[in-house]
Motif scaffolding. Structure first.
Motif, PDB file in Angstrom:
ATOM      1  N   VAL B  97       0.841  -1.213   0.000  1.00 39.44           N
ATOM      2  CA  VAL B  97       0.000   0.000   0.000  1.00 39.44           C
ATOM      3  C   VAL B  97       0.870   1.255   0.000  1.00 39.44           C
ATOM      4  O   VAL B  97       0.439   2.314  -0.422  1.00 39.44           O
ATOM      5  CB  VAL B  97      -0.964   0.031   1.201  1.00 39.44           C
ATOM      6  N   GLN B  98       2.108   1.134   0.465  1.00 39.33           N
ATOM      7  CA  GLN B  98       2.950   2.317   0.525  1.00 39.33           C
ATOM      8  C   GLN B  98       3.491   2.723  -0.842  1.00 39.33           C
ATOM      9  O   GLN B  98       3.885   3.859  -1.040  1.00 39.33           O
ATOM     10  CB  GLN B  98       4.119   2.082   1.494  1.00 39.33           C
ATOM     11  N   ALA B  99       3.493   1.772  -1.763  1.00 36.39           N
ATOM     12  CA  ALA B  99       3.899   2.064  -3.144  1.00 36.39           C
ATOM     13  C   ALA B  99       5.229   2.816  -3.194  1.00 36.39           C
ATOM     14  O   ALA B  99       5.371   3.791  -3.939  1.00 36.39           O
ATOM     15  CB  ALA B  99       2.804   2.856  -3.869  1.00 36.39           C
ATOM     16  N   ASN B 100       6.189   2.388  -2.407  1.00 36.68           N
ATOM     17  CA  ASN B 100       7.481   3.080  -2.348  1.00 36.68           C
ATOM     18  C   ASN B 100       8.226   3.035  -3.670  1.00 36.68           C
ATOM     19  O   ASN B 100       9.067   3.890  -3.941  1.00 36.68           O
ATOM     20  CB  ASN B 100       8.359   2.454  -1.260  1.00 36.68           C
ATOM     21  N   TYR B 101       7.951   2.041  -4.476  1.00 40.49           N
ATOM     22  CA  TYR B 101       8.685   1.862  -5.716  1.00 40.49           C
ATOM     23  C   TYR B 101       7.898   2.308  -6.933  1.00 40.49           C
ATOM     24  O   TYR B 101       8.283   2.038  -8.058  1.00 40.49           O
ATOM     25  CB  TYR B 101       9.149   0.408  -5.848  1.00 40.49           C
ATOM     26  N   GLY B 102       6.816   3.002  -6.688  1.00 43.12           N
ATOM     27  CA  GLY B 102       6.068   3.563  -7.811  1.00 43.12           C
ATOM     28  C   GLY B 102       4.921   2.677  -8.228  1.00 43.12           C
ATOM     29  O   GLY B 102       4.759   1.550  -7.773  1.00 43.12           O
ATOM     30  N   TYR B 103       4.127   3.223  -9.090  1.00 43.21           N
ATOM     31  CA  TYR B 103       3.016   2.500  -9.676  1.00 43.21           C
ATOM     32  C   TYR B 103       3.429   1.954 -11.032  1.00 43.21           C
ATOM     33  O   TYR B 103       4.254   2.554 -11.724  1.00 43.21           O
ATOM     34  CB  TYR B 103       1.832   3.423  -9.971  1.00 43.21           C
ATOM     35  N   PHE B 105       1.350   1.541 -14.418  1.00 42.91           N
ATOM     36  CA  PHE B 105       0.067   1.966 -14.969  1.00 42.91           C
ATOM     37  C   PHE B 105      -0.339   1.115 -16.165  1.00 42.91           C
ATOM     38  O   PHE B 105       0.515   0.611 -16.910  1.00 42.91           O
ATOM     39  CB  PHE B 105       0.147   3.418 -15.453  1.00 42.91           C
TER      40      PHE B 105
END
Lengths: 116, 114
Positions: B97-103, B105
């Motif tokens: 959920v923290q998405a530290n490495y990006g999304y 798309f």
């Protein structure tokens, strides 16, 4: 609330030259992540580079590098040796943390034109 | 292999109709998102799911209803479509959920309501 500002709606650069895209943000957090995304005409959003706020060293990915100034809340993207394929919309993004809920806040984008 | 795939890529429909957009990711990520990009290219989060559980629900009309049958799929159903719903809708995924490495798309769905 966090905000992300990209003050340059459009930029142009000559092929093989260097260009810098600006991004500033507003936050009261001390630990966060910043990103630059590229959106070419194909519409696909592509991650270009990321920066962890607790790291002082500026991130670099090949021809792309950032100038991260934490105190000034500035996160600019430098593109060296610009290529025609770099033409795209570039979005700066801030990963916010509001009571354990994480989401990205995007700037309004900068359209980069590369001139042959 | 497409990492995050959305269908359809283009959708043209009349006001008042109901439509769905589907999204699937094969990255093994556990968190998925819907973002809306308006005509000025502004991107705003709509929903986020983590392991099929809704964790972000921004101020979106309740005509929009997301559904996540499993952690690899996140669909968006829109009832009673309005002209203002015309936009590009992006699905994205991240590990954690923290998405530290990006999304990552998808390529977006351009919805045009006429």
């Amino acid at each position: 609330a966090q905000t992300v500002t990209q003050s340059q709606p459009e930029m142009s650069v000559q092929e093989a030259e260097t260009v810098t895209l600006s991004c500033t943000y507003d936050t009261s957090e001390s630990d966060y992540y910043l990103f630059w995304y590229k959106q070419p005409p194909s519409r696909q959003m592509i991650l270009v580079i990321r920066q962890e706020a607790y790291k002082q060293q500026n991130a670099t990915e090949n021809r792309f590098s950032v100038n991260f100034q934490k105190a000034a809340k500035s996160f600019s993207l430098k593109i060296s040796d610009s290529q025609l394929g770099d033409a795209a919309m570039y979005f700066c993004a801030y990963r916010s943390d509001t009571s354990g809920t994480y989401k990205y806040i995007f700037g309004t984008g900068t359209r980069l034109k590369v001139l042959a | 292999d497409t990492a995050v795939s959305q269908t359809p890529k283009y959708l043209v429909t009349q006001m008042g109709n109901d439509k769905s957009i589907k999204c699937e990711q094969n990255l093994g990520h556990d968190t998925m998102y819907w973002y809306k990009q308006d005509s000025k290219k502004f991107l705003k989060i709509m929903f986020s799911y983590n392991n099929k559980e809704l964790i972000i629900n921004e101020t979106v009309p309740n005509r929009f209803s997301p559904k996540s049958p499993d952690k690899a799929h996140l669909n968006l159903h829109i009832n009673s479509l309005e002209l203002g719903d015309s936009a590009v809708y992006f699905c994205a995924s991240s590990q954690g959920v923290q998405a530290n490495y990006g999304y990552t798309f998808g390529s977006g769905t351009r919805l045009t309501v006429v």
